[in-house]
Design a protein around this motif. Structure first.
Motif, PDB file in Angstrom:
ATOM      1  N   LYS A 416      10.432 -48.748 121.561  1.00 49.87           N
ATOM      2  CA  LYS A 416      11.085 -48.985 122.859  1.00 49.87           C
ATOM      3  C   LYS A 416      10.858 -50.439 123.275  1.00 49.87           C
ATOM      4  CE  LYS A 416      12.299 -44.639 123.404  1.00 49.87           C
ATOM      5  NZ  LYS A 416      13.727 -44.214 123.422  1.00 49.87           N
ATOM      6  N   PRO A 417      11.568 -51.379 122.648  1.00 52.21           N
ATOM      7  CA  PRO A 417      11.315 -52.791 122.942  1.00 52.21           C
ATOM      8  C   PRO A 417      11.832 -53.222 124.313  1.00 52.21           C
ATOM      9  CG  PRO A 417      13.134 -52.583 121.389  1.00 52.21           C
ATOM     10  CD  PRO A 417      12.566 -51.210 121.569  1.00 52.21           C
ATOM     11  N   ASN A 418      12.822 -52.506 124.856  1.00 50.85           N
ATOM     12  CA  ASN A 418      13.396 -52.890 126.144  1.00 50.85           C
ATOM     13  C   ASN A 418      12.613 -52.223 127.272  1.00 50.85           C
ATOM     14  OD1 ASN A 418      15.269 -52.598 128.552  1.00 50.85           O
ATOM     15  ND2 ASN A 418      16.508 -53.925 127.260  1.00 50.85           N
ATOM     16  N   VAL A 419      11.954 -53.043 128.094  1.00 46.08           N
ATOM     17  CA  VAL A 419      11.093 -52.514 129.149  1.00 46.08           C
ATOM     18  C   VAL A 419      11.905 -51.743 130.187  1.00 46.08           C
ATOM     19  CG1 VAL A 419       9.443 -53.122 130.940  1.00 46.08           C
ATOM     20  CG2 VAL A 419       9.455 -54.389 128.793  1.00 46.08           C
ATOM     21  N   THR A 420      13.082 -52.238 130.526  1.00 45.92           N
ATOM     22  CA  THR A 420      13.923 -51.547 131.506  1.00 45.92           C
ATOM     23  C   THR A 420      14.280 -50.151 131.029  1.00 45.92           C
ATOM     24  OG1 THR A 420      14.833 -53.653 132.279  1.00 45.92           O
ATOM     25  CG2 THR A 420      16.069 -51.652 132.808  1.00 45.92           C
ATOM     26  N   ASP A 421      14.681 -50.038 129.762  1.00 48.12           N
ATOM     27  CA  ASP A 421      15.020 -48.730 129.205  1.00 48.12           C
ATOM     28  C   ASP A 421      13.810 -47.805 129.178  1.00 48.12           C
ATOM     29  OD1 ASP A 421      17.585 -49.603 128.853  1.00 48.12           O
ATOM     30  OD2 ASP A 421      17.375 -50.035 126.712  1.00 48.12           O
ATOM     31  N   LEU A 422      12.630 -48.365 128.902  1.00 43.79           N
ATOM     32  CA  LEU A 422      11.414 -47.558 128.892  1.00 43.79           C
ATOM     33  C   LEU A 422      11.154 -46.965 130.280  1.00 43.79           C
ATOM     34  CD1 LEU A 422       8.788 -46.632 127.427  1.00 43.79           C
ATOM     35  CD2 LEU A 422       7.730 -48.755 128.268  1.00 43.79           C
ATOM     36  N   GLY A 423      11.274 -47.795 131.310  1.00 45.97           N
ATOM     37  CA  GLY A 423      11.068 -47.298 132.671  1.00 45.97           C
ATOM     38  C   GLY A 423      12.079 -46.244 133.059  1.00 45.97           C
TER      39      GLY A 423
END
Length: 624
Positions: A416-423
Motif C-alpha cells: 500500500k504505497p499510497n498513504v491516502t488510499d491506505l487511510g
C-alpha cells in the motif's frame, strides 16, 4: 516519543494565549508600572491595520542624521548625534553587524509622540460561546487617552530578533556564539550606551530579547554590540530592531511549565513524517458565527521544523527571522480541522529522516509588517518529537468518516504505497461496520416522550457519537515501532508476530523473552492484528499497538441503551489485552483516544463501576 493530549485546562490556556496575542490592550495605564517592572511577557498584538506610509522613516546610514517625519516640522525633530540611526514606531530596521562592532540607535521624541496604530483584525477574536464580537477599537482609544494624561508620557516596547549569527567552522557538536549585547539609555547625556555605560540591558536569549519601558517622556538611546567571535566561528550577525508605543512588535511565549506550554502538540510520527496540532483555538459553540469563521479561514499559524542536531538553528529558536533563515523544514501541509469537537490547526510534516529527533516551533505571522503593532509576529516555545525507526507504521489523517483519526496505523509500503488510499481503506472498514449499528439504533425510540426515552440524561445522538469514537479506535489501531524496548513502552502490545517482517526476514524462534514462542504466535493477543483484514490485505508484519482507552468502552455503555447489549470486559476476561488506560495526572498518554477525552464535551474520565462486563457485539467489529 512523548505523545500528549491537551487537557481542557491546557486548551483553555492556549485560547487565552491566542486572545492575549491579539487583544492585549485591556491593561490599564495606571497598572503599567507594576506590570512592566516584573518584566511580564504578555502584551501581544497581531495583524493590526496599516497606518500612514513610513517608508521615509528608514535608517539613514550616512554620516549625518536628518530625518523627515510625516507631519512634523524639521525644527521640532532636531538632529541626533553622528552614526545614530532613528527608529520609527512599528518600523523594524534590519542590520548586519560584524563581530566586535557596535551600532547606535534612537527612538526619538517625534516617534514617541506619533499616533497610535489603528487595529485591523484578520482573525476571529471572540472566545465566547454566545457572542460574535471582536476586540473593540474603543479599547485602543481609551488606553491612548489614559496614557496621554499621565505627565504626557508613553509606554515603549523594544524588541530585537537575531536573524543570523556566526557559524561553527568545525563539524560535530559545538557551542553557540555569544549573544548580541543590547544596552539602553534614557538620558540625553548618554546617547551611545555601551558595556560600561548604560541604564538597562536587554537580555538576548534564543535570538530574541525585549524590554517594556514605562513613563517615557523623551528619546531612548540604544547600543547593539556584537561580541568578538570565539575561535572556531566565522561570519557576521544580522538582526531586526523595533520600537513601538503600542505593544511588542515581536513576541516570544515561554509558556507555563505546569502544563503543555508549547501550544503545539506532536500527536504522532512514522519513519519519515509527523502530525502536529494546536490546542483548541476557540471554545465557541459549533453553531456560532465565530466557530464557522475559524473553520472557513486560511490556516493562520505556521510551523518551522529543524533537526535537533543541526548547528545553524541553535540559538535562534525564538526569532521569526532566524527561523525563516535557518529552519530545515518550512514548507508544511496545514489545514483547519474539527477534531475533538473544536477547531484546531493541523500540521503534516513530511520528508523527515528515520529515527531522528526534531524541534517544531509554531509562529503567528501577520501579512502586513510595517506600521502595525505586533507586526513582527509571535513565536511559541519549541516542542520536540522523534520519528519512528521501523517502516511499517504510516500516518493517516483527514479521513471522511473517522474524522478524529490522526496517527500512525499498521502499513506496508510495498503493498500500500499510497498513504491516502491506505487511510481510505481503514476508513471504509469502519464505515461499513457503522452501517450495521445505525440500523440497530433506528429501532430505538429516540424522538419520543421523556417517559418513553431510554435515558433522561442521554439521547440517541450521544450513543451515536460514543459508538463512532469507539468504533474508529478499535477498527483503526494505532501503530508503534516493534523495535521499541519493552522496558520503555510496557503499555504497547505486540501484534501480528505470526507474519514475517516486511523486509522478508523471519521472526526469531525463541528470543530471550520468549515473545515469539509457538504458544504466543497462536494467540489472538500476539499472533494476529486486532482486525484480521489488516493481516490479509495490508500484511504489515509484526508491530506494536497502543491499545484504545478503556474509557471509550465505558462511554459507549453509558451513552447507549441497554437494549443494544453493549458492555466492557473484566480485567480477568481480557481487558488488559483489549484496552489500555491513562495514568491520571500524566501528560503522556498510554492509550489511544482519537480526538482526546474532550470529544465528549469535557466529560471526566469515568471509572469502570458496574460496566465492566464482556462486550456483546451487534456488528462485525474486530476487537481482538
Amino acid at each position: 516519543m512523548r505523545l500528549f493530549i491537551c487537557s481542557p485546562f491546557a486548551n483553555a490556556t492556549f485560547i487565552v494565549l491566542i486572545y492575549l496575542s491579539i487583544c492585549p490592550f485591556h491593561i490599564q495605564a495606571t497598572d503599567a508600572d507594576s506590570a512592566f517592572s516584573e518584566d511580564h511577557n504578555h502584551h501581544r498584538l497581531l495583524d493590526l491595520l496599516d497606518q500612514s506610509d513610513t517608508s521615509r522613516h528608514g535608517p539613514n546610514r550616512e554620516s549625518s542624521y536628518e530625518p523627515d517625519f510625516l507631519g512634523l516640522d524639521r525644527g521640532i525633530v532636531g538632529r541626533a548625534p553622528k552614526a545614530v540611526t532613528a527608529l520609527a514606531n512599528n518600523a523594524p530596521q534590519p542590520m548586519n553587524i560584524e563581530p566586535g562592532e557596535i551600532q547606535y540607535w534612537t527612538f526619538p521624541k517625534s516617534s514617541l509622540q506619533a499616533p497610535y496604530a489603528n487595529p485591523a483584525f484578520d482573525l476571529p477574536l471572540n472566545l465566547s460561546a454566545t457572542s460574535n464580537t471582536t476586540c473593540l477599537e474603543s479599547d485602543l482609544i481609551q488606553l491612548a487617552k489614559k496614557q496621554n494624561t499621565i505627565a504626557n508620557t508613553r509606554n515603549v516596547w523594544l524588541s530585537i530578533s537575531v536573524c543570523d549569527q556566526p557559524t561553527s567552522t568545525t563539524t560535530g557538536t559545538a557551542g553557540l556564539p555569544p549573544p548580541l549585547g543590547v544596552y539602553l539609555s534614557r538620558s540625553a547625556d548618554n546617547q551611545q550606551p555601551d558595556v560600561g555605560s548604560h541604564e538597562q540591558i536587554i537580555a538576548v536569549e534564543g535570538g530574541y530579547g525585549f524590554a517594556n519601558l514605562s513613563s517615557v517622556a523623551d528619546a531612548i538611546w540604544i547600543g547593539v554590540r556584537a561580541p568578538p567571535a570565539p575561535d572556531g566561528f566565522e561570519g557576521a550577525y544580522s538582526y531586526e530592531l523595533a520600537a513601538s508605543i503600542d505593544a511588542l512588535y515581536t513576541t516570544y511565549f515561554d509558556g507555563d511549565p505546569k502544563i503543555n506550554d508549547t501550544q503545539i502538540t506532536a500527536w504522532d510520527t512514522d519513519s519519515n513524517s509527523s502530525i502536529l496540532s494546536t490546542g483548541d483555538i476557540t471554545n465557541s459553540l459549533a453553531n456560532s458565527t465565530n466557530f464557522s469563521r475559524w473553520m472557513e479561514m486560511d490556516p493562520p499559524f505556521k510551523v518551522y521544523v529543524h533537526d535537533q542536531a543541526g548547528l545553524s538553528f541553535r540559538g535562534l529558536n525564538r526569532s521569526i527571522c532566524g527561523l525563516k533563515n535557518h529552519a530545515m523544514v518550512t514548507e508544511i501541509e496545514n489545514s483547519m480541522v474539527k477534531i475533538g469537537g473544536q477547531p484546531k490547526q493541523l500540521f503534516y510534516v513530511n520528508r523527515l529522516n528515520r529515527n531522528t529527533s526534531y524541534l517544531a516551533i509554531m509562529t503567528l505571522e501577520p501579512g502586513s509588517r510595517n506600521s502595525t503593532a505586533g507586526g513582527g509576529g509571535t513565536v511559541w516555545k519549541a516542542t520536540s518529537f522523534t520519528t519512528k525507526s521501523d517502516n511499517n507504521c504510516q500516518i493517516v489523517y483527514q479521513l471522511p468518516f473517522c474524522t478524529d483519526v490522526a496517527y500512525a496505523v499498521p502499513s506496508n509500503p510495498d503493498r500500500k504505497p499510497n498513504v491516502t488510499d491506505l487511510g481510505l481503506l481503514y476508513d471504509r472498514w469502519a464505515n461499513d461496520a457503522y452501517q450495521n449499528f445505525s440500523k440497530s439504533l433506528q429501532q430505538i425510540p429516540c424522538e419520543t416522550t421523556d417517559s418513553a426515552r431510554y435515558s433522561l440524561a442521554r439521547n440517541c445522538q450521544d450513543c451515536d457519537n460514543a459508538y463512532k469514537a469507539w468504533l474508529c479506535a478499535v477498527t483503526i489501531p494505532r501503530c508503534e515501532d516493534f523495535s521499541t524496548s519493552p522496558n520503555d513502552r510496557r503499555h504497547l502490545l505486540p501484534r501480528n508476530i505470526k507474519q514475517k517482517f516486511i523486509n522478508g526476514s523471519e521472526t526469531p524462534i525463541e528470543p530471550p523473552d520468549h515473545l515469539f514462542s509457538s504458544a504466543n504466535k497462536s494467540t489472538n493477543q500476539y499472533g494476529v492484528s486486532r482486525n484480521k483484514r489488516i493481516d490479509d490485505e495490508i500484511q504489515p508484519g509484526p508491530y506494536k499497538e497502543m491499545l484504545p482507552c478503556k474509557d471509550l468502552c465505558y462511554h459507549l455503555t453509558q451513552n447507549c441503551p441497554a437494549a443494544l447489549h453493549f458492555a466492557c470486559p473484566l480485567e480477568s476476561t481480557g481487558l488488559n489485552f483489549t484496552y489500555g488506560h491513562h495514568r491520571q495526572g500524566d501528560k503522556e498518554w498510554y492509550c489511544n483516544w482519537p480526538g482526546g477525552p474532550n470529544l465528549f464535551n469535557g466529560a471526566a474520565v469515568l471509572g469502570p463501576g458496574w460496566m465492566m462486563v464482556w462486550v456483546v457485539m451487534i456488528a462485525v467489529l474486530y476487537v481482538l
